[in-house]
Write an enzyme that holds these catalytic residues in place. Sequence first.
Site, PDB file in Angstrom:
ATOM      1  N   ARG A 133      29.424  38.805  36.240  1.00 58.23           N
ATOM      2  CA  ARG A 133      29.396  40.044  37.149  1.00 58.23           C
ATOM      3  C   ARG A 133      27.958  40.313  37.646  1.00 58.23           C
ATOM      4  NH1 ARG A 133      34.299  42.245  37.987  1.00 58.23           N
ATOM      5  NH2 ARG A 133      35.716  41.705  36.208  1.00 58.23           N
TER       6      ARG A 133
ATOM      7  N   CYS B  64      47.343  45.246  40.184  1.00 59.45           N
ATOM      8  CA  CYS B  64      48.120  45.206  41.208  1.00 59.45           C
ATOM      9  C   CYS B  64      47.695  44.082  42.440  1.00 59.45           C
ATOM     10  CB  CYS B  64      47.584  46.751  41.935  1.00 59.45           C
ATOM     11  SG  CYS B  64      48.516  47.808  40.932  1.00 59.45           S
TER      12      CYS B  64
END
Length: 455
Positions: free
Chosen positions: A431, A274
């Site tokens: 990360r 998205c």
Amino acid sequence: MKRRILNITCIGAGYVGGPTMAVIADRCPDISVTVIDLNEARIAAWNSESLPVYEPGLDEVVRRTRGRNLRFISQREGAAAVAAADAVFISVNTPTKTHGSGAGKASDLSYVEACARYIAEHANGHTIVIEKSTMPVRAADTIKRILATSPHGGTFDVLSNPEFLAEGTAIRDLEKPDRVLIGGEALEAVEALAEVYARWVPDQAILRTGLWSAELSKLAANAFLAQRVSSINAISALCEVTGAQVDEVAKVLGSDSRIGPKFLKASVGFGGSCFKKDLLSLVYLCEFYGLTEPAAYWQSVQDLNEWQKRRFAQMAAAHAKKRGGVVAVLGLAFKKNTNDFRESPAIDICNHLLAEGVKLRLQDERVDPKAFGEVLVDEYKAGFGFFREAAEAVRGSDAILVLTEWDQYTKLDWQKLSATAAPGVMIFDGRTVVDAANAREAGLSVFTVGIGETK
Ligand code: NAD
Ligand code: UGA
């Protein structure tokens, strides 16, 4: 006349439609919920013990509701469900257009339009049609135009009720949302939908707005979240060259109540189905209305994200190519606790490494390896293998990339792993989850995004 919603049909049994309808069915035992989809394999999976979507807590909710007041059926059998529905949710995909005007930026509304035609054809009496998919602002106009062609004289209200769940925490987000947003002009329809959510969401968290504000708020919310990630990633690069540490900087920023602590985790870049498509949709809308500077502003959020992925891939490739050219990639999902790898940073990074002639050893605890292989560039298909365990993937590698923040990567025993990796192996932690002290004790060099290289 006060409207009540007792019968819901949802078109689209994906990452949003499935979990959202399962939670509505769970919280509203008196409402009958039917989810329909064109994809029969997906419907079969929703009716099986192995659901097509991995989400913590989802299995339990589906187990409680399926066969009680929740059912999944194929589109072929869906006409009666639409006819019987008081409310029909449209929860189908709205990807970026690949051809026609606006290709590469604008949202492709063809799936939504197909749903509107299907509803127009089969609806009976009065139906509330609810945009659950993320739509460009004023998409409801298109839906209304199609519904107006209903051959049986059906009448409709169109509402915008965008979904804010994040994957990996979908059930928690649905059960305890920060807010539910309902945009619409017809007060009765807005309140009928509000009454559904009011079974478990406090009224002050149910926001009522105009249709266009609701549609635009969803795009803007994703753009703001993506912008925070790009902002911290822009700072991460500066940290790496100055000796500042991005986690420390993020903590300082986040403790300012005007900024807040969330979405300040530096990363190898944001992914997911998205953020990119919604940013591009916003860019297209700005351009469409002649707003050049706002378009460039939102485009820069996306551009920074591409740059972050590219520079990470280039660093890792440069290191691996000086040695045996073998790279272990730990984590393919776009974030932890999901099997979804749509637009995952791992895709671009793997493709870049393969193009550099590097051999890849891939591992992820949830992603379907075969499906992931399909999205990598064809000509390099021979250049990678999949492994179930991180320890296996790491064997013989010259560089180890950590691309998803799966909990297991925080606990890796680098003493053990270093014994099987190639000499001179380096960890590239995208990360900030690797126990760098443990890795260094094992004699490994570590490059951490937002911190830089530590030996
Ligand atoms: P998805 O691709 O997982 O699911 C969409 C489903 O719709 C597919 O199963 C597809 O077969 C089905 N479909 C498409 N056209 C159809 C038609 N005409 N009739 C019946 N079924 C049809 O997509 P998703 O991730 O669930 O996203 C759906 C929408 O929700 C998108 O607009 C997305 O932007 C938005 N959204 C997604 C998330 C998320 O976390 N994935 C969160 C919030 C909002
Ligand atoms: C996001 C939004 O958070 C949801 O509110 C929205 O409903 C959804 O998009 C949508 O419209 O699809 P999602 O993409 O599932 O949810 O997951 P996020 O938690 O937002 O993460 C998106 C990406 O940003 C991931 O790749 C994640 O790793 C990355 N990210 C997130 C960071 O790199 N740093 C952060 O601090 C936060």
